[in-house]
Scaffold this active site. Structure first.
Site, short mmCIF file in Angstrom:
data_model
loop_
_atom_site.label_atom_id
_atom_site.label_comp_id
_atom_site.label_asym_id
_atom_site.label_seq_id
_atom_site.Cartn_x
_atom_site.Cartn_y
_atom_site.Cartn_z
N HIS A 133 67.21 106.90 -23.67
CA HIS A 133 66.25 107.04 -23.86
C HIS A 133 65.01 107.75 -23.69
O HIS A 133 64.44 108.24 -24.55
CB HIS A 133 66.14 106.08 -24.45
CG HIS A 133 65.37 105.70 -25.98
ND1 HIS A 133 65.88 105.69 -27.14
CD2 HIS A 133 63.85 105.33 -26.01
CE1 HIS A 133 64.40 105.59 -28.15
NE2 HIS A 133 63.97 104.74 -27.40
N GLU A 134 64.93 106.72 -22.91
CA GLU A 134 63.61 107.04 -22.22
C GLU A 134 63.54 108.56 -21.79
O GLU A 134 62.31 109.25 -21.89
CB GLU A 134 63.23 106.03 -21.09
CG GLU A 134 63.32 104.72 -21.99
CD GLU A 134 61.98 104.69 -22.96
OE1 GLU A 134 61.47 105.33 -23.56
OE2 GLU A 134 61.82 103.21 -23.30
#
Length: 166
Positions: A133-134
């Site tokens: 996600h990051e």
């Protein structure tokens, strides 16, 4: 340590790829500390420098109080498992909405610590989801781009309505 303003979706800076960190100095340590305080205040479990308008490849995760916060500088995915999992995701830049996203169940990343030392980490479950996600965010891919068009449109409408009503 300072709590910094978080960019809100659809700020176009969230779609810009972040630049690699080249200076491993007190400024980087201060940025990581500010990211941690900002993430805790949001609240959240992960945040990137682009979330606060700083276009650098810096991530801070805090998934477990015992383990504490973990900064990742210039992270990149080196390997992913073929096994996939569904996990409910959201963003500090789009508070109040979330949806299930399909991600790889396990990943191996390489990154640098705050002193510039190269490290690798293998993870699974929530940590693997957070890494993906990051790192997507650092690459300029906001998490809702992983949803179907219909789900994404519904989520954006819900977020816009919540933003107007608050």
């Amino acid at each position: 340590m300072t709590i910094r303003p978080i960019l809100r979706y659809p700020d176009r800076r969230l779609a810009a790829p972040a630049r690699p960190v080249t200076a491993f100095d007190d400024g980087l340590r201060e940025l990581a500390a500010d990211l941690l305080e900002t993430m805790r205040a949001a609240p959240g479990i992960g945040i990137t420098a682009p979330h606060i308008g700083v276009p650098l490849r810096v991530v801070v995760l805090e998934l477990d109080a015992k383990e504490g916060p973990q900064p990742y500088v210039n992270p990149q995915i080196e390997w992913v498992s073929s096994e996939m999992i569904l996990h409910r995701e959201g963003s500090v830049s789009m508070p109040g909405v979330n949806d299930e996203v399909q991600r790889h169940a396990r990943v191996r990343i390489s990154y640098q610590d705050l002193d510039g030392n190269t490290r690798t980490e293998e993870s699974d479950g929530l940590r693997a989801v957070c890494h993906q996600h990051e790192i997507d965010q650092l690459d300029g891919m906001f998490w809702i781009q992983r949803l179907s068009r219909l789900k994404r449109e519904r989520l954006v409408k819900k977020f816009e309505k919540m933003s107007r009503d608050s």
